[in-house]
Design an enzyme around this catalytic site. Structure first.
Site, short mmCIF file in Angstrom:
data_model
loop_
_atom_site.label_atom_id
_atom_site.label_comp_id
_atom_site.label_asym_id
_atom_site.label_seq_id
_atom_site.Cartn_x
_atom_site.Cartn_y
_atom_site.Cartn_z
CG ASP A 55 -8.58 28.00 2.45
OD1 ASP A 55 -7.68 27.15 2.34
OD2 ASP A 55 -8.56 28.89 3.30
CB SER A 56 -7.82 27.75 -3.48
OG SER A 56 -7.77 29.16 -3.30
N GLY A 57 -5.98 28.38 -0.74
CA GLY A 57 -4.72 29.02 -0.37
C GLY A 57 -4.58 30.41 -0.95
N GLY A 58 -5.46 30.75 -1.88
CA GLY A 58 -5.35 32.05 -2.53
C GLY A 58 -5.44 33.23 -1.59
CG PHE A 59 -8.01 35.19 2.14
CD1 PHE A 59 -8.60 36.38 1.75
CD2 PHE A 59 -7.61 35.05 3.46
CE1 PHE A 59 -8.80 37.42 2.65
CE2 PHE A 59 -7.81 36.08 4.38
CZ PHE A 59 -8.40 37.26 3.97
CG ASP A 116 -10.11 33.00 -5.60
OD1 ASP A 116 -9.35 32.33 -4.86
OD2 ASP A 116 -10.93 33.80 -5.14
CD GLN A 142 -12.79 36.98 -5.59
OE1 GLN A 142 -13.21 38.09 -5.23
NE2 GLN A 142 -12.20 36.13 -4.74
N GLY A 197 -14.14 37.61 -1.92
CA GLY A 197 -13.86 39.04 -1.98
C GLY A 197 -14.77 39.90 -1.15
CG ASP A 204 -15.05 30.06 6.13
OD1 ASP A 204 -13.94 30.26 6.62
OD2 ASP A 204 -15.41 30.56 5.03
CB CYS A 215 -26.36 29.70 26.11
SG CYS A 215 -25.35 28.51 25.21
CB CYS A 247 -23.39 25.43 25.29
SG CYS A 247 -22.47 26.66 26.25
CB CYS A 266 -24.23 28.39 29.44
SG CYS A 266 -23.48 29.65 28.38
CG HIS A 274 -20.61 30.46 24.94
ND1 HIS A 274 -21.88 30.16 25.36
CD2 HIS A 274 -20.65 31.73 24.45
CE1 HIS A 274 -22.67 31.20 25.16
NE2 HIS A 274 -21.95 32.17 24.61
#
Length: 379
Positions: free
Chosen positions: A94-98, A148, A191, A218, A268, A306, A308, A311, A337
């Site tokens: 990500d850009s770091g903006g958040f 952004d 946005q 956003g 994500d 499940c 996995c 489990c 899990h």
């Protein structure tokens, strides 16, 4: 040649959801896809081999945090993120903006960029579109994000109009500053908050710049789920069908399905790893807090449905014991899990699209998970 290629494989006749394939310099993966978050060049408690084992084709790392520690120059000297963390799959940064907007109480937004303070030590810092590109170019991720402005929710129409216009101007500067276009793809971020007119304008501005992919930012910032779904419904139609669409920061099972139905390809979120550290897991019949006392003598798996390795091999009683004793292995088990659960969910979503039955799958999953109950406990 573009660094990122998207192929639309099929559209679900029942819902309009997209089955696609994204190719980056490091891997090819099918969409819709969930990306585990590895903020500091690691998905907390998981090894790269475990991520591959559970089927992760792409993970996310955080530009802001890696800029502060260890520094993009060190990562670049190591050969880039892939070499630094021993991950040969795709990586999105990500850009770091958040983080600038969410972690710093004191910040000054100017046309040039954002002045703010380091959340670790209070040091004065400045992040601009050019600096965000320089850091991500040094990190060497497959997919980079434009810098952004992340507006608050809610925001007035006047604030949002100015914010969207600034984000569009910053997007142009990001494209100009991006120095590795043949090996790293850069996504623009749409946005506009909950306002249809501003989402439309933001999408049109960014599409005119011909990014290889587009994110919807956003959202998942405190708004009701109904608002998020409504925003997606009037935003995704303005995005190209031949480019991937990424909904940032979303990872609850219901939103992954609802987002896929509304044309999103990539997701994500830190949710599965964060709640795992608190002893909470996702199961086919809903949320389960395994650290609760009622599981002290429960020798069944976290989720009997499940397959996995957690489990298959460990009981609720054992995992509860580990977590209550602050044993790291317990958190590793709940994390594995939860990530497996979401990756498997998206595999099932893709199969439902192939079979033109994602709407039916949604109803079945929501009923079993408990989202349809009045007392349902969501994340």
């Amino acid at each position: 040649m573009t660094a990122i290629r998207y192929e639309l494989i099929k559209t679900c006749k029942q819902t309009g959801a997209r089955l696609g394939r994204v190719t980056t310099p490091h891997s090819t993966f099918e969409t819709p896809v969930f990306m585990p978050v590895g903020t500091l060049a690691t998905v907390k408690t998981m090894s790269p081999d475990e991520l591959k084992e559970m089927g992760a084709g792409i993970i996310l790392s955080n530009t802001y945090h890696l800029w502060l520690r260890p520094g993009e120059d060190i990562v670049q000297e190591a050969g880039g993120l892939h070499s630094f963390m021993n991950w040969d799959g795709s990586i999105l940064t990500d850009s770091g903006g958040f983080q600038v907007f969410s972690l710093s109480d004191l910040r000054d937004i100017t046309e040039e960029g954002v002045h703010f303070r380091n959340h670790l030590n209070g040091e004065k810092l400045f992040l601009s579109p050019e600096k965000a590109m320089q850091i991500q170019n040094a990190l060497g991720s497959d997919i980079m994000m434009a810098f952004d402005e992340c507006p608050p929710y809610p925001a007035t129409p006047e604030y949002m109009k100015n914010s969207v216009e600034r984000t569009s101007r910053w997007a142009e500067r990001c494209l100009e500053a991006h120095s590795r276009k043949e090996t790293q793809g850069l996504f623009g971020i749409v946005q506009g908050g909950e306002y249809e007119e501003f989402r439309k304008q933001s999408a049109k501005d960014l599409v005119s710049l011909d990014f290889p992919g587009y994110a919807v930012g956003g959202l998942s910032v405190g708004e009701p789920k109904e608002v998020m779904n409504r925003v997606l419904e009037f935003t995704t139609p303005w995005l190209p069908e031949n480019k991937p669409r990424y909904l940032m920061g979303v990872g609850s099972p219901d939103s992954l399905i609802d987002g896929s139905i509304r044309g999103i390809d990539m997701f994500d979120c830190v949710l599965p790893t964060r709640i795992a550290r608190n002893g909470t897991v996702m199961t086919s019949v809903g949320r389960l807090v395994v650290r609760n006392a009622k599981y002290a003598r429960d020798f069944t798996p976290l989720d009997p449905n499940c397959d996995c390795k957690v489990c298959k091999n460990y009981s609720r009683a054992y995992i509860r014991h580990l977590i209550r004793c602050n044993e790291t292995f317990g958190i590793r088990l709940t994390t594995y899990h939860n990530l497996y659960f979401l990756l498997k969910l998206m595999e099932n979503v893709r199969q439902a699209i192939r079979e033109d039955r994602l709407g039916d799958f949604r109803e079945e999953f929501f009923e079993q998970y408990g989202f349809n109950r009045p007392d349902a406990k969501n994340f």
